[in-house]
Design a protein around this motif. Structure first.
Motif, short mmCIF file in Angstrom:
data_model
loop_
_atom_site.label_atom_id
_atom_site.label_comp_id
_atom_site.label_asym_id
_atom_site.label_seq_id
_atom_site.Cartn_x
_atom_site.Cartn_y
_atom_site.Cartn_z
N PRO A 52 0.83 -1.22 0.00
CA PRO A 52 0.00 0.00 0.00
C PRO A 52 0.85 1.26 0.00
O PRO A 52 1.89 1.33 0.67
CB PRO A 52 -0.83 -0.13 1.29
CG PRO A 52 -0.80 -1.59 1.62
CD PRO A 52 0.53 -2.10 1.14
N GLU A 53 0.39 2.26 -0.75
CA GLU A 53 1.16 3.50 -0.86
C GLU A 53 1.22 4.26 0.47
O GLU A 53 2.20 4.96 0.75
CB GLU A 53 0.53 4.40 -1.94
CG GLU A 53 0.63 3.84 -3.34
CD GLU A 53 2.07 3.79 -3.84
OE1 GLU A 53 2.90 4.57 -3.32
OE2 GLU A 53 2.37 2.96 -4.72
N ASP A 54 0.18 4.11 1.30
CA ASP A 54 0.14 4.88 2.54
C ASP A 54 0.81 4.16 3.71
O ASP A 54 0.78 4.64 4.84
CB ASP A 54 -1.31 5.21 2.91
CG ASP A 54 -2.16 3.95 3.07
OD1 ASP A 54 -1.72 2.87 2.61
OD2 ASP A 54 -3.26 4.05 3.64
N LEU A 55 1.40 3.01 3.45
CA LEU A 55 2.06 2.27 4.52
C LEU A 55 3.47 2.84 4.72
O LEU A 55 4.30 2.81 3.79
CB LEU A 55 2.15 0.78 4.18
CG LEU A 55 2.61 -0.15 5.30
CD1 LEU A 55 1.63 -0.14 6.46
CD2 LEU A 55 2.78 -1.58 4.79
N PRO A 56 3.79 3.35 5.91
CA PRO A 56 5.07 4.06 6.11
C PRO A 56 6.25 3.13 6.37
O PRO A 56 6.94 3.23 7.39
CB PRO A 56 4.78 4.94 7.33
CG PRO A 56 3.79 4.17 8.12
CD PRO A 56 2.93 3.44 7.11
N ILE A 57 6.52 2.22 5.43
CA ILE A 57 7.67 1.34 5.60
C ILE A 57 8.94 2.07 5.14
O ILE A 57 8.87 3.15 4.54
CB ILE A 57 7.50 0.03 4.81
CG1 ILE A 57 7.52 0.30 3.30
CG2 ILE A 57 6.25 -0.71 5.21
CD1 ILE A 57 7.60 -0.98 2.47
#
Length: 611
Positions: A52-57
């Motif tokens: 996901p683009e909004d996952l702050p990995i």
């Protein structure tokens, strides 16, 4: 695929002796490390899902993962390159990578879905067996049922699960140890791994196995590199397996002990819980009140999490806790009071020292045990821990003031950490020795019983014997000189009859009279060598030679097993021996799947290259 079909059409004709079984991989240890390794060897392959683009990995990790070809499994990826630059609570890069994929942003408090999906591939199956002393779950099966875990539920699950079923939907909740043990039992059945597990097996040796020919396939017995020997604990029946690879997943199964206290002490919170439960039943039969003030306190030695568990178990049993400890462990100091109020309370009591602010708790910082003297007891002979549960007088030495204090306690619990037991890697213990060891143990027990009877006789007749010996000594002194009595030509040697020994005395005859004479080949050492089972005193149990520092014992925290970070192969052992979990310093369950991924990926790559 063609090679697999060829192997099925032309099965291997090579055989072994009747008492030998071949497996491609033998896993020693059936705890979480062995379970997750078995899950991957059974044909379950990890594939990367869309991120996901909004996952702050980690942005660098996101970029590297985006470069993976579509449909490529992690077994075929360069795992060490993907893990480059990652930081966390593990010193091993691939466990850090796997943790970031299974629990993305977990340390930030984000409860996100795993970035890995698992697919079953029959072509990826590898024939293996998992050997364990007890039921699946390893050490989790021996923990006190109500003691809660350090890790939250979401960090205790194994692939492909997201959380343990007993977490009640709360991924941040701490769960009882019994819930984790039950989860391990269900895991083996739910993942169809039962056929690979064999419980109640004690592994005694892992030895190199010479090849006698060219193997026709990877499943051919001629491909064996190692022979794993052991026996079934229940029946004593011998077990011999030859295999191409060995995976060490045995964890830290040997409790630390104090040599001069070990005989009188318990070494696990579960053993303390059993002793307290038996004491409570006996008290009920005698109709004593719940808060029995006549019961001596419990002495607990240790400064870590297990010692804190023992303190809580003692306080809940309405007994006084005497706590010997050094500086409180950093593991306790880092815990949050909101999440871990129990451990933080024990930490506070330890830091307060001898302030006396706690009615049922007494702290003894910087103290050590110097002597233990058992007292008479009314414990039944059927009590398996009768020696440990007998009341004792204990002398404590204050390391700061050098003062000695004596206390009477009902139990001594030593919880100073645990270390791996790697005796089976280098040992002279063979299957032919099992019967000798049983006889040796019986002989040793018989000697101990005779010694106990002898001591009992001496106690009952001590005053009579003392008077007779005193009279004899006086007669000797009146008739002979000191030199004739002692047998020494040099009276400055403290060892009686020193110059008449055939062995060489290593003491200095001109030394101080207060120094102890040390000599080689003593009769006591001869007796110990003759009547002590060598299985209990194997010099390689501590893993010397396999750690990052080969000269020091293996310790999961300070000196883990030295491994190749990309494959988890042992550096100081023959090729084909792997390790993961606490042996490699990964003491949290959340990092164990990464070690299994490194091992299984390396095995598949080697098999592909061989084809």
């Amino acid at each position: 695929m063609k090679n697999t079909m060829r192997d099925n059409m032309n099965p291997c004709q090579h055989t072994l002796s009747n008492d030998m079984v071949y497996k491609e991989v033998v896993i020693i240890g059936n705890g979480p490390s062995g379970m997750v390794t078995s899950y991957m060897l059974a044909g379950n392959v990890p594939y990367l899902k869309n991120i996901p683009e909004d996952l702050p990995i980690d942005e660098m990790l996101r970029a590297r993962l985006s470069n993976l070809p579509a449909g490529q499994s992690l077994y075929e990826a360069d795992l060490l390159e993907l893990a480059e630059g990652l930081e966390g609570r593990s010193q091993n890069p691939i466990p850090l990578l796997m943790d970031n994929l299974l629990r993305p942003c977990a340390d930030m408090g984000v409860n996100a879905d795993a970035l890995i999906e698992w697919k079953y591939d029959v072509a990826k199956q590898i024939d293996h067996i998992v050997l364990g002393r007890g039921p699946p779950g390893g050490a989790w099966q021996s923990f006190p049922a109500r003691v809660r875990t350090l890790s939250p539920a979401a960090w205790l699950c194994l692939p492909p699960h997201r959380a343990t079923p007993s977490a009640g939907g709360d991924a941040t909740a701490r769960v009882p140890a019994r819930a984790v043990a039950d989860y391990c039992t269900r895991y083996v059945h739910a993942c169809n791994l039962t056929r690979y597990f064999r419980s109640g097996v004690v592994v005694t040796s892992v030895r190199a196995w010479p090849r006698t020919g060219t193997p026709c396939s990877s499943a051919c017995p001629l491909a064996a590199n190692f022979c794993v020997s052991g026996y079934e604990a229940g029946s004593g029946r011998a077990l011999r397996l030859c295999c191409a690879r060995v995976v060490l997943a045995s964890g830290a199964g040997r409790a630390g002990s104090l040599p001069h206290v070990a005989r009188h002490a318990l070494h696990a919170p579960a053993a303390l819980q059993r002793a307290l439960r038996r004491r409570r039943r006996r008290r009920r039969r005698r109709r004593r009140p719940a808060a029995d003030t006549t019961t001596p306190p419990v002495l607990i030695v240790g400064s870590g999490v297990s010692a804190a568990d023992a303190v809580w178990l003692t306080l809940r049993a309405n007994l006084h806790a005497l706590h010997l400890h050094r500086t409180p462990a950093e593991a306790l100091a880092r815990l949050s009071p909101q999440t871990y109020p129990d451990y933080c309370q024990v930490y506070k009591m330890m830091c307060d020292g001898t302030s006396g602010n706690y009615p049922n708790y007494t702290s003894y910082p910087e103290h050590v045990i110097v002597d233990v003297t058992p007292e008479s007891t009314d414990s039944p002979e059927s009590d398996p821990d009768a020696e440990c549960t007998r009341p004792k007088r204990v002398k404590l030495l204050n390391l700061v003031t050098n003062e000695v204090q004596e206390v009477t306690v009902s139990l001594i619990v030593v919880l100073i950490g645990s270390k791996p037991d790697l005796f089976f890697l280098q040992t002279n213990f063979t299957l032919d020795c099992i019967e000798d060891c049983i006889k040796c143990t019986e002989k040793r027990d018989e000697i101990r019983k005779k010694d106990d009877r002898r001591q009992s006789f001496l106690k009952n007749h001590w005053y009579y014997l003392k008077s007779v010996l005193g009279q004899s000594i006086q007669i000797c002194k009146s008739r002979f000189s000191y030199t004739e009595i002692n047998g020494n030509t040099d009276t400055k040697c403290m060892m009686p009859d020193c110059n008449k020994r055939t062995e060489k005395c290593t003491c200095d005859s001109k030394s101080n009279m207060n120094e102890e004479c040390e000599y080689e080949g003593s009769y006591k050492n001869f007796l110990e060598a003759k009547f002590t089972c060598q299985c209990d005193n194997n010099p390689y149990s501590n893993g010397i030679g396999f750690g990052v520092d080969p000269k020091k014992p293996v310790d999961g925290r300070t000196n883990p097993v030295a491994i190749d970070k990309s494959t988890h192969e042992l550096l100081y052992a023959p090729k084909g021996i792997y390790a993961l979990g606490p042996l490699t310093g990964d003491n949290f369950v959340r990092f164990i799947p990464g070690g299994a991924l490194a091992i299984v990926a390396h095995i598949h790559k080697q098999k592909s290259e061989a084809q």
